[in-house]
Scaffold this active site. Structure first.
Site, PDB file in Angstrom:
ATOM      1  CB  CYS A 161      50.328  56.716 118.541  1.00 56.79           C
ATOM      2  SG  CYS A 161      49.858  57.086 116.451  1.00 56.79           S
ATOM      3  NE  ARG A 188      49.707  38.093 106.932  1.00 51.36           N
ATOM      4  CZ  ARG A 188      49.954  39.041 107.839  1.00 51.36           C
ATOM      5  NH1 ARG A 188      51.183  38.778 108.490  1.00 51.36           N
ATOM      6  NH2 ARG A 188      49.464  40.167 106.981  1.00 51.36           N
ATOM      7  N   GLY A 240      50.629  55.644 103.565  1.00 50.07           N
ATOM      8  CA  GLY A 240      50.716  56.235 104.712  1.00 50.07           C
ATOM      9  C   GLY A 240      50.923  57.765 104.442  1.00 50.07           C
ATOM     10  CB  SER A 292      57.481  47.907 113.607  1.00 48.19           C
ATOM     11  OG  SER A 292      56.577  46.795 113.886  1.00 48.19           O
ATOM     12  N   PRO A 346      52.444  51.733  87.258  1.00 49.64           N
ATOM     13  CG  PRO A 346      52.584  50.031  85.452  1.00 49.64           C
ATOM     14  CD  PRO A 346      52.870  52.043  86.263  1.00 49.64           C
TER      15      PRO A 346
END
Length: 563
Positions: free
Chosen positions: A48, A27, A289, A44, A283
């Protein structure tokens, strides 16, 4: 002018943080070359939801898969490559070595910026039999499919769940729907370790009410596989065997740091070290996560937080910073919720036990308000415990257990904690009120009122764990009605109903401390104000008799029927 050279962005890991980073990057830059390598077969997906898919609450495993590689490519022009493992990072040459599943050949892929989002792996404790074919972990869709396949092939009615944390409780809840015999084997004194022991009491009662065999403080010696004529067993060190056709091990996770370690990136105690911009010690390499340590807002310390929400936000921030938007991560407060049969348990920040272990000296209060207006049908009481700084009232943690409205209150408190609010601020929060949803004095407001009274010196309290009983201890006054007292009370307590307290003050010894209590704390507070203004040294029992009864303080409970 020469055209801009497209950035080469490589992402290792295609679940929460990785895919959030990839789609955000697209995006922000339509020209960038974005490649995602995922060593598993799915990207993806909602891990859970796996316990609920196992128990049949989610009917189709495919519902857990939010995107496919082709769908991501079609919409975002992102090259998602599954069954591809990144073996090493060459920081000097800015390349990664990649190998496809089942192949021996190594592919070198160049990058300008690299994002690591490898998550965490289940911990398998060193127990005899931990690698038997009827023993499983439950973190990925392939794990889910293996468990289902085993049950389909071998059958079985008895499941032992090793671990009483988030996943263990969710698995027990879900498998209960299948009519299986379930045992939970927990190493600690109570389930759901983020809680204090007194808040776990209602969970233990709920679990056992659903005929689940709950074993606490349990030490496992070995696991035995089922034979032709013998059942599988989990054997405790005291010799007690737990029959189990299937064993699910959910005792925690460990950050996947081996790739980062091989690349000589800085590693902390529990994960990869990153700065507020999600950069590692290199860097040009970012990490997000479950595999990282990030700052906790309450302590300022770097901790691992294995939750999907922070992982998604961190992935987005990593992409922001790679493409020139200097946005720093604000840190975690550790907000979580879990369904335990008909109850919900949720927490944010730290428990009182954890705060004390870390060297804090907190205050805390417990309230038991209904989830919505008591006069509207269907209301249920909740237990809400809030910890805060003694000097400032700054919020440090909250825990709640109840039937309804729990996530709502913890979300409000999590927002307040992110904003640096205090107990005094909770008094003034304007929260939605309509009889089906809340009360004019919301439970969050109630906690604020009680905590602020304590901070201002309008009340002094004592917690059940600090209460000493006996003829030589403080005078204990139960200000409930005789009917309430008949259902249970604290030993050595004298019953003086609140409405008769003023006329019976002379029966109390002003030379001894007085402990007052009621069912949930409010009438005790009123009794405190009466006695304090009459010159008594008095304290109110935090949370009232309900906290004693549900918190597991057996020594403080006397049933009238036993007298």
């Amino acid at each position: 002018m020469p055209s801009k050279v497209p950035m080469r962005l490589v992402i290792v890991g295609g679940v929460a943080g990785g895919m959030s980073a990839a789609t955000r990057a697209r995006r922000l830059d339509e020209t960038a070359s974005i490649t995602v390598f995922e060593r598993g077969s799915y990207v993806s997906y909602a891990n859970c939801g796996i316990p609920y898919a196992l128990g049949g609450v989610i009917k189709d495993d495919a519902a857990l898969v939010l995107q496919t590689p082709q769908a991501v490519n079609d919409r975002f022009n992102i090259d998602v490559q599954i069954n591809k493992e990144v073996l090493s990072i060459n920081r000097e040459n800015h390349t990664v070595d990649v190998r496809a599943k089942g192949s021996e050949s190594i592919q070198q892929v160049p990058y300008d910026k690299l994002i690591l989002s490898q998550g965490a792996e289940p911990f398998r404790p060193p127990i005899g039999g931990i690698d038997l074919p009827n023993v499983f972990t439950l973190q990925t869709i392939p794990d889910l499919q293996k468990v289902k396949a085993y049950l389909a092939e071998h059958g079985g009615t008895r499941v032992a769940i090793i671990g009483g944390g988030f996943i263990g409780l969710e698995v027990a809840d879900a498998l209960h729907n299948l009519g299986l015999e379930i045992s939970i084997v927990e190493y600690m004194p109570h389930v759901f370790p983020p809680l204090d022991a007194d808040l776990a009491g209602p969970l233990h009662a709920e679990i056992r009410r659903h005929n689940v065999n709950l074993l606490l403080n349990a030490r496992i010696e070995k696991i035995e596989a089922p034979g032709i004529d013998t059942p599988g067993r989990v054997v405790l060190v005291d010799g007690v065997p737990i029959l189990a056709d299937l064993v699910i091990v959910v005792v925690g996770i460990r950050a996947r740091t081996s790739l980062a370690e091989k690349a000589n990136l800085k590693i902390g105690k529990t994960g990869v070290t990153v700065n507020p911009f999600m950069q590692t010690s290199d860097p040009d390499i970012y990490a997000v996560g479950d595999m990282i340590e990030s700052e906790h807002r309450i302590t300022g310390r770097a901790l691992q937080l294995a939750l999907a929400g922070p992982a998604n936000r961190q992935g987005r921030l990593a992409a922001d910073n790679i493409f020139g938007r200097k946005i720093s991560y604000r840190g975690n407060v550790g907000t979580s919720a879990c369904k335990v049969f008909n109850l919900t348990v949720a927490s944010v920040g730290f428990s009182v036990t954890s705060l004390l272990q870390m060297g804090f000296d907190p205050l805390w209060v417990t309230v038991h308000p209904p989830d919505h207006a008591g006069y509207y049908p269907g209301s249920h009481p909740m237990t809400l415990k809030v910890a805060f700084e003694k000097e400032t009232g700054r919020l440090l943690g909250a825990q709640a257990v109840g039937t309804a409205g729990i996530d709502k209150r913890i979300d409000v408190l999590a927002t307040a904690m992110q904003a640096g609010m205090t107990m005094f601020d909770l008094e003034h929060l304007e929260l939605a009120y309509a009889p089906p949803y809340g009360s004019a004095k919301d439970p969050v407001n109630m906690a604020g009122f009680v905590g602020s009274n304590l901070l201002r010196g309008d009340v002094n309290i004592i917690h059940a764990e600090d209460l000493k009983i006996g003829q030589d201890a403080a005078q204990i006054v139960d200000v409930r009605s005789p009917g309430e007292v008949s259902r249970g009370y604290i030993p050595y307590a004298v019953n003086i109903p609140l409405n008769k307290l003023r006329e019976n003050v002379s029966t109390l010894d002003k030379g001894r401390r007085v402990v007052v209590y009621c069912q949930v704390g409010y009438r005790g507070y009123l009794a405190y104000r009466i006695l304090k203004q009459k010159g008594f040294d008095v304290v109110n029992l935090d949370g009232g008799y309900k906290s004693v009864l549900e918190g597991g303080f057996k020594a403080l409970q006397t049933s009238r029927e036993k007298l």
